[in-house]
Structures are given as C-alpha cells and as structure tokens.
Design an enzyme around this catalytic site. Structure first.
Site, PDB file in Angstrom:
ATOM      1  N   TYR A  91       0.835  -1.202   0.000  1.00 58.76           N
ATOM      2  CA  TYR A  91       0.000   0.000   0.000  1.00 58.76           C
ATOM      3  C   TYR A  91       0.868   1.250   0.000  1.00 58.76           C
ATOM      4  O   TYR A  91       2.046   1.220   0.364  1.00 58.76           O
ATOM      5  CB  TYR A  91      -0.953   0.014   1.203  1.00 58.76           C
ATOM      6  CG  TYR A  91      -0.302   0.366   2.522  1.00 58.76           C
ATOM      7  CD1 TYR A  91      -0.253   1.694   2.956  1.00 58.76           C
ATOM      8  CD2 TYR A  91       0.262  -0.609   3.330  1.00 58.76           C
ATOM      9  CE1 TYR A  91       0.342   2.026   4.163  1.00 58.76           C
ATOM     10  CE2 TYR A  91       0.848  -0.288   4.536  1.00 58.76           C
ATOM     11  CZ  TYR A  91       0.891   1.033   4.949  1.00 58.76           C
ATOM     12  OH  TYR A  91       1.488   1.361   6.138  1.00 58.76           O
ATOM     13  N   CYS A  92       0.260   2.332  -0.441  1.00 55.94           N
ATOM     14  CA  CYS A  92       0.850   3.661  -0.364  1.00 55.94           C
ATOM     15  C   CYS A  92      -0.284   4.619  -0.009  1.00 55.94           C
ATOM     16  O   CYS A  92      -1.353   4.167   0.401  1.00 55.94           O
ATOM     17  CB  CYS A  92       1.533   4.047  -1.675  1.00 55.94           C
ATOM     18  SG  CYS A  92       0.413   4.201  -3.076  1.00 55.94           S
ATOM     19  N   PHE A  93      -0.084   5.906  -0.189  1.00 57.68           N
ATOM     20  CA  PHE A  93      -1.113   6.854   0.232  1.00 57.68           C
ATOM     21  C   PHE A  93      -2.356   6.800  -0.633  1.00 57.68           C
ATOM     22  O   PHE A  93      -3.464   6.740  -0.138  1.00 57.68           O
ATOM     23  CB  PHE A  93      -0.559   8.282   0.284  1.00 57.68           C
ATOM     24  CG  PHE A  93      -1.534   9.243   0.883  1.00 57.68           C
ATOM     25  CD1 PHE A  93      -1.826   9.181   2.234  1.00 57.68           C
ATOM     26  CD2 PHE A  93      -2.172  10.180   0.109  1.00 57.68           C
ATOM     27  CE1 PHE A  93      -2.749  10.055   2.802  1.00 57.68           C
ATOM     28  CE2 PHE A  93      -3.091  11.063   0.663  1.00 57.68           C
ATOM     29  CZ  PHE A  93      -3.377  11.002   2.015  1.00 57.68           C
ATOM     30  N   GLY A  95      -2.417   4.859  -3.915  1.00 54.61           N
ATOM     31  CA  GLY A  95      -2.418   3.741  -4.848  1.00 54.61           C
ATOM     32  C   GLY A  95      -1.438   3.845  -6.003  1.00 54.61           C
ATOM     33  O   GLY A  95      -1.139   2.855  -6.652  1.00 54.61           O
ATOM     34  N   PHE A 120      -3.967   3.933   1.739  1.00 57.36           N
ATOM     35  CA  PHE A 120      -3.836   4.381   3.124  1.00 57.36           C
ATOM     36  C   PHE A 120      -4.848   5.481   3.430  1.00 57.36           C
ATOM     37  O   PHE A 120      -5.291   5.619   4.575  1.00 57.36           O
ATOM     38  CB  PHE A 120      -2.405   4.849   3.400  1.00 57.36           C
ATOM     39  CG  PHE A 120      -2.089   5.024   4.854  1.00 57.36           C
ATOM     40  CD1 PHE A 120      -2.345   4.024   5.772  1.00 57.36           C
ATOM     41  CD2 PHE A 120      -1.516   6.202   5.319  1.00 57.36           C
ATOM     42  CE1 PHE A 120      -2.051   4.180   7.124  1.00 57.36           C
ATOM     43  CE2 PHE A 120      -1.212   6.373   6.666  1.00 57.36           C
ATOM     44  CZ  PHE A 120      -1.475   5.365   7.565  1.00 57.36           C
TER      45      PHE A 120
END
Length: 133
Positions: A91-93, A95, A120
């Site tokens: 995951y990241c902030f 996508g 996130f």
C-alpha cells in the site's frame, strides 16, 4: 472585489481537483483487501506481510501497525522480505506507488500479491489504528 468573490466560489472545486485521487480497483493488477478485512487479520496467523511502499518520512508520520517500510524504488533489493505464506499486501497513500510496485513483484515470482482497497487514505478514513515512527 468581484474577482475575489468569483474565485472563492470555485475554491472547493479547485481543492478537489488538486487532491491526489485514490486509484480505482480496475487500475490494479492484484486483488484488493478491504481495510476492515486487513485490520481483522493483523496479528493473526492469517495476516499477509504488509509493506508500505512510501518514502521513510511518510512512513514515520503514520503507517499500518506491523507494516514494514520498503520504498517502491528499493523493493527490487529487498524481495526476500516480502515473501510470506499468506501473501504480501502493498500500500501507499493513494495507490499510485502500489501500482508501480505490483509488476515488479509479479515478475519476480511473487504471485500472491494484494493491494489495500482505498489505499492508506481509506485506512485513515475508516479511523483504523495507526503507528507512528
């Protein structure tokens, strides 16, 4: 005075257009896991390896409990850390970096890859637990 009034009327539209957008499910190569589903599995034998592919400074501000930080640009150097019998969730902030990391994992034989639905941002929106540091 009229120019200021017109500009203020369009401010909400400008703010929405400038915010990073969460990727849609069809943008990903991997299946998604909801924030609630992941939250429930954390700390159990069913949990995947959770990898935050953001920069270390972003990770230090807030991350999913138990997640390891491997920035997407360093992922190829640390592939052994993401192999787990229950798969790996990245995951990241919003996508974008998750979508960049997916092909690298698949091309290196890591097939059980998942992404966090809503990224996130969604985790935070659901007010699920976070860790700092």
């Amino acid at each position: 005075m009229k120019i200021v009034f017109v500009a203020l009327n369009y401010l909400p539209v400008l703010v929405v257009l400038l915010l990073p957008q969460v990727s849609s499910a069809s943008d990903y190569l991997s299946p998604g896991i909801s924030a609630d589903e992941l939250s429930t599995s954390l700390g159990t034998s069913e949990a995947p390896v959770v990898v935050d592919v953001r920069k270390p400074a972003e990770y230090a501000i807030a991350h999913i409990p138990g997640a390891i930080n491997i920035p997407h640009g360093k992922l190829s150097e640390r592939l052994e850390e993401v192999r787990g019998e229950n798969g790996v969730l990245i995951y990241c902030f919003n996508g974008a970096r998750t979508r960049q990391a997916e092909p690298l994992l698949f091309s290196n034989g890591i097939d059980n890859v998942y992404h966090l639905e809503g990224a996130f941002q969604g985790w935070i929106k659901e007010q699920l637990p976070i860790e700092k540091g």
